[in-house]
Design a protein around this motif. Structure first.
Motif, PDB file in Angstrom:
ATOM      1  N   ASP A  68      -7.510  -3.681   0.861  1.00 30.81           N
ATOM      2  CA  ASP A  68      -7.315  -4.666   1.928  1.00 30.81           C
ATOM      3  C   ASP A  68      -6.250  -5.688   1.524  1.00 30.81           C
ATOM      4  O   ASP A  68      -5.366  -6.032   2.322  1.00 30.81           O
ATOM      5  CB  ASP A  68      -8.620  -5.392   2.261  1.00 30.81           C
ATOM      6  N   LEU A  69      -6.341  -6.169   0.293  1.00 28.58           N
ATOM      7  CA  LEU A  69      -5.342  -7.120  -0.220  1.00 28.58           C
ATOM      8  C   LEU A  69      -3.962  -6.474  -0.247  1.00 28.58           C
ATOM      9  O   LEU A  69      -2.963  -7.095   0.135  1.00 28.58           O
ATOM     10  CB  LEU A  69      -5.713  -7.585  -1.634  1.00 28.58           C
ATOM     11  N   GLU A  70      -3.923  -5.224  -0.677  1.00 28.23           N
ATOM     12  CA  GLU A  70      -2.656  -4.501  -0.777  1.00 28.23           C
ATOM     13  C   GLU A  70      -2.024  -4.310   0.600  1.00 28.23           C
ATOM     14  O   GLU A  70      -0.823  -4.529   0.779  1.00 28.23           O
ATOM     15  CB  GLU A  70      -2.912  -3.147  -1.446  1.00 28.23           C
ATOM     16  N   ARG A  71      -2.820  -3.926   1.571  1.00 28.87           N
ATOM     17  CA  ARG A  71      -2.323  -3.723   2.942  1.00 28.87           C
ATOM     18  C   ARG A  71      -1.669  -5.005   3.459  1.00 28.87           C
ATOM     19  O   ARG A  71      -0.568  -4.977   4.018  1.00 28.87           O
ATOM     20  CB  ARG A  71      -3.484  -3.312   3.849  1.00 28.87           C
ATOM     21  N   SER A  72      -2.325  -6.135   3.247  1.00 21.55           N
ATOM     22  CA  SER A  72      -1.781  -7.426   3.689  1.00 21.55           C
ATOM     23  C   SER A  72      -0.511  -7.790   2.934  1.00 21.55           C
ATOM     24  O   SER A  72       0.453  -8.281   3.526  1.00 21.55           O
ATOM     25  CB  SER A  72      -2.819  -8.533   3.501  1.00 21.55           C
ATOM     26  N   GLY A  82       1.159   1.883  -6.459  1.00 21.00           N
ATOM     27  CA  GLY A  82       1.059   3.339  -6.396  1.00 21.00           C
ATOM     28  C   GLY A  82       0.202   3.876  -5.266  1.00 21.00           C
ATOM     29  O   GLY A  82       0.469   4.944  -4.732  1.00 21.00           O
ATOM     30  N   GLY A  83      -0.832   3.143  -4.876  1.00 15.77           N
ATOM     31  CA  GLY A  83      -1.729   3.619  -3.833  1.00 15.77           C
ATOM     32  C   GLY A  83      -1.467   3.060  -2.454  1.00 15.77           C
ATOM     33  O   GLY A  83      -2.212   3.358  -1.507  1.00 15.77           O
ATOM     34  N   ALA A  84      -0.435   2.281  -2.295  1.00 16.63           N
ATOM     35  CA  ALA A  84      -0.172   1.640  -0.995  1.00 16.63           C
ATOM     36  C   ALA A  84      -0.014   2.657   0.128  1.00 16.63           C
ATOM     37  O   ALA A  84      -0.401   2.400   1.266  1.00 16.63           O
ATOM     38  CB  ALA A  84       1.067   0.749  -1.079  1.00 16.63           C
ATOM     39  N   VAL A  85       0.536   3.828  -0.181  1.00 17.70           N
ATOM     40  CA  VAL A  85       0.783   4.839   0.851  1.00 17.70           C
ATOM     41  C   VAL A  85      -0.495   5.505   1.348  1.00 17.70           C
ATOM     42  O   VAL A  85      -0.454   6.261   2.330  1.00 17.70           O
ATOM     43  CB  VAL A  85       1.775   5.926   0.369  1.00 17.70           C
TER      44      VAL A  85
END
Length: 176
Positions: free
Chosen positions: A65-69, A86-89
């Motif tokens: 959730d933090l990464e998406r934002s 690395g996992g954002a995609v």
């Protein structure tokens, strides 16, 4: 078609942990005369703790959730070179947001990952049987990296300078 979207970063780097997105990103930013930004660093700064601590204390879902934002904010508010975690995609909305951006997938094989990172426990998703877990992560992520990428640049047995030149060439960008 221009190498970068009309708004947003000139270059977005995606790829597995340890591939060199931050190192290559800093070199690219220097060559393009712009700023470098890393969404993992944005998260660490905002949270005041390391990503591994976020995973342990709050779980992967909270981190994602933090990464998406962080990715959404960086794609709209940064005009330089951007490196994504690395996992954002993994997030479908993130992949949609990457459409139209000059995304480069920095790739590497497991033997190179072992050399670069040792596949150590500081990487929360690789804590048990790191080689097998890295392969499984890449089996899941490789098609997603390829889906969002305008270009793929292999980093195996290449120094960061060579990788940065290859990214510039792949996107037909000129140095500042």
């Amino acid at each position: 078609m221009s190498a970068a979207s009309a708004t947003g970063p000139q270059v977005v780097l995606v790829g597995p942990m340890g591939v060199g997105k931050s190192t290559v990103g800093e070199l690219l930013a220097e060559r393009l005369g712009t700023e470098f930004r890393d969404t993992d660093a944005d998260i660490v700064a905002a949270e005041g703790r390391e990503i591994s601590d976020i995973f342990i204390q709050d779980g992967e879902e909270h981190f994602r959730d933090l990464e998406r934002s962080a990715v959404r904010a960086a794609l709209t508010g940064h005009r330089g070179v951007l490196a994504l975690g690395g996992g954002a995609v993994l997030d479908a909305s993130t992949r949609r947001l990457l459409g139209g951006h000059a995304v480069v997938y920095l790739s590497m094989e497991v033997d190179e990952a072992v050399k670069r990172t040792g596949l150590n426990v500081a990487r929360p998703l690789l804590a048990v049987n790191p080689r097998r877990q890295w392969r499984e992560l890449m089996d899941a992520r490789r098609p997603l990296y390829a889906e969002v990428a305008r270009a793929v640049v292999a980093t195996d047995s290449r120094d960061p300078e060579d990788v940065a030149r290859a990214v510039l060439d792949a996107l037909e960008l000129k140095q500042a």
